[in-house]
Design an enzyme around this catalytic site. Structure first.
Site, short mmCIF file in Angstrom:
data_model
loop_
_atom_site.label_atom_id
_atom_site.label_comp_id
_atom_site.label_asym_id
_atom_site.label_seq_id
_atom_site.Cartn_x
_atom_site.Cartn_y
_atom_site.Cartn_z
N LYS A 1 0.85 -1.19 0.00
CA LYS A 1 0.00 0.00 0.00
C LYS A 1 0.88 1.24 0.00
CE LYS A 1 -1.74 2.35 3.47
NZ LYS A 1 -1.63 3.69 2.88
N GLY B 1 7.44 4.65 7.74
CA GLY B 1 6.62 5.84 7.97
C GLY B 1 7.03 6.50 9.27
N SER B 2 6.11 7.23 9.86
CA SER B 2 6.45 7.99 11.06
C SER B 2 6.48 7.08 12.31
CB SER B 2 5.41 9.09 11.27
OG SER B 2 4.15 8.52 11.52
N THR B 3 7.18 7.54 13.31
CA THR B 3 7.26 6.80 14.57
C THR B 3 5.88 6.69 15.21
OG1 THR B 3 9.56 7.39 14.92
CG2 THR B 3 8.29 6.85 16.88
N THR C 1 2.91 6.52 13.78
CA THR C 1 2.11 5.45 13.16
C THR C 1 2.76 4.09 13.42
OG1 THR C 1 1.54 7.02 11.42
CG2 THR C 1 0.93 4.74 11.04
N GLY C 2 4.09 4.07 13.43
CA GLY C 2 4.81 2.82 13.68
C GLY C 2 4.42 2.21 15.02
N GLU D 1 10.61 0.90 9.84
CA GLU D 1 11.61 1.91 9.42
C GLU D 1 10.95 3.26 9.66
OE1 GLU D 1 14.60 1.23 8.52
OE2 GLU D 1 14.44 -0.93 8.19
N CYS E 1 14.00 10.30 5.52
CA CYS E 1 14.14 9.85 6.91
C CYS E 1 15.55 10.12 7.40
CB CYS E 1 13.78 8.38 7.03
SG CYS E 1 14.67 7.33 5.88
N GLU F 1 11.18 16.06 14.44
CA GLU F 1 11.60 15.78 13.07
C GLU F 1 10.87 16.73 12.13
OE1 GLU F 1 10.08 12.22 11.15
OE2 GLU F 1 11.96 11.99 10.08
P1 NAD Z 1 2.83 8.18 8.16
O1 NAD Z 1 3.26 7.40 9.34
O2 NAD Z 1 1.84 9.26 8.35
O3 NAD Z 1 2.21 7.23 7.05
C1 NAD Z 1 2.93 6.13 6.54
C2 NAD Z 1 1.95 5.10 6.01
O4 NAD Z 1 1.20 4.54 7.09
C3 NAD Z 1 0.93 5.64 5.02
O5 NAD Z 1 0.81 4.74 3.95
C4 NAD Z 1 -0.35 5.69 5.84
O6 NAD Z 1 -1.52 5.59 5.05
C5 NAD Z 1 -0.18 4.48 6.74
N1 NAD Z 1 -0.99 4.48 7.97
C6 NAD Z 1 -1.56 5.54 8.60
N2 NAD Z 1 -2.18 5.13 9.72
C7 NAD Z 1 -1.99 3.79 9.81
C8 NAD Z 1 -2.36 2.79 10.76
N3 NAD Z 1 -3.07 3.10 11.86
N4 NAD Z 1 -1.98 1.53 10.53
C9 NAD Z 1 -1.25 1.20 9.45
N5 NAD Z 1 -0.86 2.09 8.52
C10 NAD Z 1 -1.22 3.37 8.70
O7 NAD Z 1 4.19 8.74 7.52
P2 NAD Z 1 4.36 9.74 6.28
O8 NAD Z 1 3.95 11.11 6.71
O9 NAD Z 1 3.75 9.13 5.08
O10 NAD Z 1 5.95 9.69 6.07
C11 NAD Z 1 6.85 10.52 6.75
C12 NAD Z 1 7.52 9.75 7.88
O11 NAD Z 1 8.10 8.55 7.39
C13 NAD Z 1 8.67 10.52 8.50
O12 NAD Z 1 8.61 10.38 9.90
C14 NAD Z 1 9.91 9.82 7.97
O13 NAD Z 1 11.05 9.97 8.76
C15 NAD Z 1 9.43 8.42 7.87
N6 NAD Z 1 10.25 7.66 6.93
C16 NAD Z 1 11.10 6.72 7.42
C17 NAD Z 1 11.93 6.02 6.57
C18 NAD Z 1 12.90 5.00 7.07
O14 NAD Z 1 13.36 4.16 6.29
N7 NAD Z 1 13.24 4.99 8.34
C19 NAD Z 1 11.87 6.26 5.20
C20 NAD Z 1 10.99 7.23 4.74
C21 NAD Z 1 10.17 7.92 5.62
#
Ligand code: NAD
Length: 482
Positions: A167, A218-220, A222-223, A240, A274, A370
Site C-alpha cells: 500500500k 513511515g512515522s514513529t 504510526t509505527g 523503518e 528519513c 523531526e
Molecule cells: P505516516 O506514518 O503518516 O504514514 C505512513 C503510512 O502509514 C501511510 O501509507 C499511511 O496511510 C499508513 N498508515 C496511517 N495510519 C496507519 C495505521 N493506523 N496503521 C497502518 N498504517 C497506517 O508517515 P508519512 O507522513 O507518510 O511519512 C513521513 C515519515 O516517514 C517521517 O517520519 C519519515 O522519517 C518516515 N520515513 C522513514 C523512513 C525509514 O526508512 N526509516 C523512510 C521514509 C520515511
C-alpha cells in the site's frame, strides 16, 4: 488518468476514487481507485494462493522476474519519472534519479543469492540452516520516495519466495500502481498486489490474520500503532521510522569546502528523507563561516514546479506537511535567527524556500522534532563532548554524520553516536548492499543486505543424525538451487 488497483494479476476499478493532488498547484491532476476492506481481503487471499507455488519456484526463476521488472522500469523511465514529479513534487531530474534507483534495486536483488549455511558436518551429524519464506507480507509506505521505497519492499520480498500486498501513501499512489500495471504480465497472478487508500486500510492490513509479516516505513507515531496492532497475530515486523539526525562539524573543517556536502545532507529531496541531516552542530570558532558558506549554497538554489527544468527544489509533498513546516518556521523565528528562506513562496502550490536558522537552542521545536522538510537549524557548540551528548539526546536513532578532514578523529566521534548508521563526510547514503537499521524510536529490524533478507524469512534447521561416520566434502556455504 484513472489508475487501478492490482489484485490477483488483474487491474481493478473501485466504486469511489481518490483525487491525487499536484503539490506544485494544490489541485487534483488525476484520480486513483480506492481500495475497500473487501479489496484488502481479496488481495490477501490472492497472495495466499500465489504463495503456494511462488515459494516453490526455483530461485533463478524469481531472480529472472526481478530482472524483467528492472527492464520494464528502465524502458518506462520518462513516463514513471513524470508521474513521480506530478504526484510527489520533486524536480524531474530527481524523479529520473529515483526511477534509475528503482531499477537498480530490482537488478541488485535479481543478482542476490540466498545462502544455505552448513553449521556442522562431522562424523555424527550434518546441520543445515535454511531461510524459508514467511508467506504473505504486507508493506505500508510513506510519500517521500514512492517508487524507490516500493522497490525496496517488492524486490527482497519476492526474491525470498514471499508474496506481497503493498500500500503506497495516500498522497502518492500513482507511480506505484502504474509500475504494477506495467509489470503484471511478468509477475505471476497474486504474487504482487497493490492497493491504494485514503489513509484508512492500514489497520486492516496490520491486523489481518493471514498476513505473516508487516513491513512498515513511515512515522514513529504510526509505527507505534502498527506495533500494537500486530501483537495478537504475532506477525513478524519491520519498522523503518522517523529520525532527527544530527551532523557534527569538527573544528578542523574548511567551511567553504564542506558547505556543498552539508547542503546535500539536509536539503536533498527537499529534506523529506528519513535520513536527512535535521540538526547541524558547529563549533564556535567556525560558526559564522559555516553559516555564511551554507547560506551562499542555499541561496543559489532555484525553487519551482518539478516539471520546470530550472527547478532544483520542488514543492513540499502535501498540504499537511506544508502547514506543519510553516508552523515550525514560525516557532524558529521566535527561537532563533532565520538567515535565509523562511517564506512560503506565493506560487499556489506547497512551496517553501529552503531555510536556515542560526543561534537556535536545543529546546526549540525545530531542533527537538523531526521537521522532514527544507528547514535546517544550525546549533553552536563549544566542546565536542557536549556536541556528542546533545546529538545523542533524542528519542530517535536513525543516522548521524561527522564532518572532518581528519578521518581518524571523525571515526572516534562516530563510535560515540547512538544511531543505526553514522556517515563520515556525507549523510544519507543508503544502498541495498549495506544493512540499514534504526536505533531507539527510529525502528525495529533491518532492511537491505543479508540481514534484511533474514527479516523476510523463517530460519529452519535440518539436523541430520549420521548412523555411520562419514567423510563430508560439503562446502561451508553453498547457494540455494531450488
Ligand atoms: P505516516 O506514518 O503518516 O504514514 C505512513 C503510512 O502509514 C501511510 O501509507 C499511511 O496511510 C499508513 N498508515 C496511517 N495510519 C496507519 C495505521 N493506523 N496503521 C497502518 N498504517 C497506517 O508517515 P508519512 O507522513 O507518510 O511519512 C513521513 C515519515 O516517514 C517521517 O517520519 C519519515 O522519517 C518516515 N520515513 C522513514 C523512513 C525509514 O526508512 N526509516 C523512510 C521514509 C520515511
Amino acid at each position: 488518468m484513472n489508475q487501478e488497483l492490482l489484485i490477483d494479476g488483474k487491474l481493478v476499478k473501485s466504486e469511489g476514487t481518490i483525487p491525487v493532488i499536484d503539490p506544485a498547484t494544490g489541485q487534483p491532476f488525476a484520480y486513483c481507485a480506492k481500495a475497500s476492506l473487501r479489496h484488502v481481503d481479496e488481495a490477501v487471499a490472492a497472495a495466499s494462493r500465489a504463495f503456494a507455488t511462488w515459494r516453490r519456484r526455483p530461485l533463478a526463476d524469481r531472480q529472472a522476474v526481478l530482472r524483467e521488472i528492472a527492464g520494464i522500469v528502465e524502458a518506462h523511465r520518462d513516463e514513471l519519472a513524470r508521474l513521480l514529479t506530478q504526484e510527489q513534487g520533486k524536480p524531474l531530474a530527481d524523479a529520473q534519479w529515483e526511477v534509475d534507483g528503482t531499477a537498480y534495486i530490482f537488478r541488485h536483488y535479481a543478482a542476490t543469492n540466498i545462502a544455505v549455511k552448513v553449521i556442522a558436518d562431522d562424523a555424527t551429524r550434518r546441520v543445515e540452516a535454511y531461510r524459508e519464506p514467511l508467506g504473505v507480507v504486507a508493506a505500508i509506505l510513506p510519500w517521500n520516495f514512492p517508487l524507490f521505497m516500493a522497490a525496496a519492499k517488492i524486490a527482497p520480498t519476492l526474491l525470498t519466495g514471499n508474496t506481497l500486498v503493498l500500500k503506497p501513501a495516500p498522497t502518492t499512489p500513482l507511480a506505484t500502481l502504474r509500475l504494477g500495471a506495467l509489470c503484471r504480465d511478468v509477475i505471476p497472478a497474486g504474487v504482487l498486489n497493490l492497493l491504494a487508500d485514503e489513509n484508512d486500510i492500514g489497520p486492516a492490513l496490520t491486523a489481518h490474520p493471514n498476513v505473516r509479516k508487516l513491513a512498515f516505513t513511515g512515522s514513529t507515531q504510526t509505527g507505534l500503532k502498527v506495533m500494537n496492532a500486530v501483537v495478537s497475530t504475532m506477525k513478524r515486523l519491520t519498522l523503518e521510522l522517523g529520525g532527527n539526525d544530527a551532523g557534527i562539524v569538527l573544528d578542523d573543517c574548511d567551511p567553504e569546502a564542506t558547505a556543498a556536502g552539508l547542503y546535500a545532507a539536509a536539503f536533498t529531496n527537499n529534506g523529506q528523507i528519513c535520513v536527512a541531516m535535521k540538526r547541524l552542530y558547529v563549533p564556535d570558532a567556525l560558526y559564522d563561516a559555516v553559516c555564511d558558506a551554507l547560506k551562499a549554497v542555499v541561496q543559489s538554489k532555484v525553487v519551482g514546479p518539478g516539471l520546470d527544468p530550472r527547478s532544483q527544489l520542488g514543492p513540499i509533498q502535501n498540504r499537511q506537511q506544508f502547514d506543519r513546516l510553516k508552523s515550525l518556521i514560525d516557532s524558529a523565528r521566535r527561537d532563533g535567527e532565520i538567515i535565509c528562506g523562511g517564506e512560503a513562496a506565493p506560487n499556489g502550490g506547497y512551496f517553501i524556500q529552503p531555510t536556515l536558522v542560526r543561534d537556535i537552542g536545543d529546546d526549540s521545536a525545530l531542533v527537538k522534532e523531526e521537521q522532514f522538510g527544507p528547514v535546517l537549524p544550525i546549533i553552536r557548540y563549544q566542546h565536542l563532548d557536549d556536541a556528542i551528548a546533545r546529538a545523542n539526546d533524542t528519542p530517535f536513532g536513525l543516522g548521524n554524520s561527522v564532518w572532518s578532514p581528519n578521518l581518524d578523529r571523525a571515526h572516534e566521534v562516530a563510535r560515540q553516536l547512538d544511531s543505526g548508521t553514522v556517515w563520515i563526510n556525507k549523510h544519507g547514503d543508503v544502498t541495498p548492499d549495506v544493512p540499514f537499521a534504526g536505533a531507539k524510536l527510529s525502528g525495529i529490524g533491518v532492511e537491505y543486505a543479508e540481514d534484511g533478507l533474514h527479516e523476510l524469512t523463517q530460519l529452519k534447521i535440518i539436523n541430520l543424525g549420521k548412523a555411520q561416520p562419514a567423510q563430508s566434502d560439503a562446502p561451508a556455504i553453498r547457494t540455494e538451487k531450488r
